[in-house]
Design an enzyme around this catalytic site. Sequence first.
Site, mmCIF file in Angstrom:
data_model
loop_
_atom_site.group_PDB
_atom_site.id
_atom_site.type_symbol
_atom_site.label_atom_id
_atom_site.label_comp_id
_atom_site.label_asym_id
_atom_site.label_seq_id
_atom_site.Cartn_x
_atom_site.Cartn_y
_atom_site.Cartn_z
ATOM 1 N N GLU A 180 2.496 5.547 1.114
ATOM 2 C CA GLU A 180 3.553 4.730 1.741
ATOM 3 C C GLU A 180 3.765 5.067 3.216
ATOM 4 O O GLU A 180 4.669 4.516 3.843
ATOM 5 C CB GLU A 180 4.855 4.874 0.957
ATOM 6 N N LYS B 198 0.746 10.318 2.877
ATOM 7 C CA LYS B 198 1.857 10.819 2.071
ATOM 8 C C LYS B 198 1.371 11.359 0.724
ATOM 9 O O LYS B 198 1.832 12.376 0.236
ATOM 10 C CB LYS B 198 2.859 9.684 1.838
ATOM 11 N N GLN B 199 0.453 10.623 0.104
ATOM 12 C CA GLN B 199 0.067 10.975 -1.267
ATOM 13 C C GLN B 199 -1.348 10.496 -1.546
ATOM 14 O O GLN B 199 -1.872 9.639 -0.830
ATOM 15 C CB GLN B 199 1.027 10.337 -2.245
HETATM 16 C C1 BGC Z 1 6.103 7.219 -3.948
HETATM 17 C C2 BGC Z 1 5.762 6.098 -4.903
HETATM 18 C C3 BGC Z 1 6.546 6.293 -6.170
HETATM 19 C C4 BGC Z 1 8.026 6.440 -5.880
HETATM 20 C C5 BGC Z 1 8.812 6.805 -7.114
HETATM 21 C C6 BGC Z 1 7.597 7.265 -3.721
HETATM 22 O O1 BGC Z 1 7.930 8.337 -2.895
HETATM 23 O O2 BGC Z 1 5.465 7.032 -2.715
HETATM 24 O O3 BGC Z 1 4.394 6.125 -5.189
HETATM 25 O O4 BGC Z 1 6.325 5.225 -7.013
HETATM 26 O O5 BGC Z 1 8.231 7.478 -4.958
HETATM 27 O O6 BGC Z 1 8.386 8.028 -7.619
#
Ligand code: BGC
Length: 773
Positions: A484, A597-598
């Site tokens: 994100e 971020k991930q």
């Molecule tokens: C993450 C998403 C996730 C959401 C709820 C966000 O910080 O980037 O991938 O679905 O948190 O856990």
Amino acid sequence: MKSKAVCDEWSVIEEGFDPERHEASESLFAIGNGHMGQRANFEERYSGPSLQGSYIAGIYYPDKTRVGWWKNGYPEYFAKVLNAPSWIGVDVTVNGAELDLFTGPVEKFRRVLDMKHGLLSRSFVAEVGGGKIKVEAQRFVSMARPEVGVVRYRVTALSPVALALVAGIDGNVVNRDSNYDEHFWNILDTETEPDAGFVLAQTRKLDFRVGLAMRLAFEAGAATANHDRVEGDGYVAGKYAVSLAEGESATLTKYVAVVTSEDHDKEKLKSVARDVAVSAETVGFDMLFAEHAAKWADIWSHADIVIEGDVAAQQGIRFNIFHLNQTYTGEDERLNIGPKGFTGEKYGGSTYWDTEAFCIPFYVSTAPSRVTKNLLIYRYKHLAKAIENAEKLGFRNGAALYPMVTMNGEECHNEWEITFEEIHRNGAIAFAIYNYVRHTGDTAYLADYGLKVLIGIARFWAQRATFSQEKGKYVILGVTGPNEYENNVNNNWYTNKVACWCLDYAREAIAIVEKTAPRRLAEIVAETHLDRAGETTLWTAISAGMYFPYDPVRRIFLQQDGYLDKEPLTTEDIDPAERPINQHWSWDRILRSPFIKQADTLQGMYLFEEQYDRETLQRHFDFYEARTVHESSLSPCIHAVLAARLGMMDKAHALYLRTSRLDLDDYNHEVDEGLHITSMGGSWLAIIEGFGGKRVVDGKLTLNPQIPSGWKRYAFRLLWKDQPVEVSVTRDGVQILYRGVEPVTIAVWGKDCTLAPGTVLKLAREQSHLARA
Ligand code: BGC
């Protein structure tokens, strides 16, 4: 006195009270039972900062969306998990002065969350009103009787005191995250009787109703108590006043029933609640606790992971397994798993892709298959809404776009880059169906439910992908991938990859149903108006002709078009004082930065690992791990699995600790907001798929166990086709006890081993197994 967290295999322990850590501890010590849960707010009044939170599964509020600039297609509301009437309160006065741990001196504070038995306990000594008392409080929400919660509150006089305890139910509760400072509840009814009380509350929208009844039992030995009822606006309580000599104790036990209109007739909530509370009181604290503990014993007998030689790792995984089971028990297909479960308001308690991508792998291997099936059926029931959602965005012909954030199937988040752009969630929902079927062998699920979902999803991708004349390939434009920290990108590798997989799997599922239930297939084709030849031909063409951004120099797939235009930095270039970057940098700077971020590209390599050789995985891992800040809880677990796959065991171990102790050690400095429940499934993945090397290859369960250097042994239990397989891994080898009823073939370190029911397989580790290639 500052608090100190203690590492323990079965408990979370806090020694000493630190008001600055209070909200963090309220999250860490949260309790729940699938039906309800609560933050570890104190029973007695507390005037310092505290996030009050008591939640009931399925009860939410559609809070009108608040955005600066409205865009067509925005959801009308942001769903909020509701802070429900609080039933834990026990106000304490000593010699007329109120006990308040924020203001008063407190010593010997100790709080323990006993995860083996699901019990929260707290004890401390306080000086109040010139007297001194010791308090011992215990509470649990029953796993055996989901509508029952119990508090036992004991005060021992350490000097002579005039003590008053006021135990109540309080309907005057608010959400901290209310968009317009609205109160979400109407109080419809309150009632007090001697030693009992009742509150009936109604949500101001949607007319959810909750009835809370309590029964109070007070006991003070030889001392006689004055007893009174208290009734205020939305508040009912029983008051007990007693004079205690030094060494004497008074104990108040509160039996509470929490029932809702989701499970009972609206008009009967009062009598139902009262009956549940009366029967709890009749059973009594000790028996209720014994029943509850027996349920936990059962959960642990099939879901526990034992780690010998590393207490921090052991505590981490048990903390995760405990909270997952507190949040979702799988009994009710209307429920799902909010990213924060019952531990905070963030994420509104709604369902995200987290469930399919991170929780289902856990449940499908640790709980009977009906639990995962219920999670899948939840989405099946939302199919019509997913089709409606896609229609609102201009898609047609039964294309389904599941919401990124939902309570009832409708999209209910208000950030455009999430609601409109994180379309990758459709992929996780389809993959979960595949995952369920391959683990359980329940192909009937496809015919009964799954195929319709897969067709809707395939239709969405077929329309969302467009053909680029320039590239001569299909492209998917304007998306946000799992990362994100990038919005509105073109050709996010993960999204393109998972889209193609969905198109292929939808075709495969049609073929499976054609073989296993041809008549049902004909019905589905008719009901969905599927142009089988025409649509599936297009699906094949898109999947075969999809564009994937690639750098031929580094030989890596790029996270999205243009990724290499970013500054060539790695996370080592970030000043440690500026981490996490989302708490230090402007959003603009984050979006421009190369930091991820991930897991994103690696999330795809994790899902489709079998398509890549070791060198390819290594190249991608090295490139992306160096740029990933893991500021989503969902990230380190995926990198841990891949690191273990690559034999990078120290890295895998560090990432495992980061994921499993994310909240215990507060890596992302936000545990006060609540726990990261959905990523807890990822901690399980890090051990089972990471260290245990569990995969499903060509329909067969395979294991490639490795062991982190500090561990003596670890052991876990898996359900494979609903049959238990118990695995114990030591430095010397692996032992597998198969408890199923049919023989099974499991591949261990590349060798097929057929196990008869009840047999034990022992294999010695060879050098080559230490780092599998
Ligand atoms: C993450 C998403 C996730 C959401 C709820 C966000 O910080 O980037 O991938 O679905 O948190 O856990």
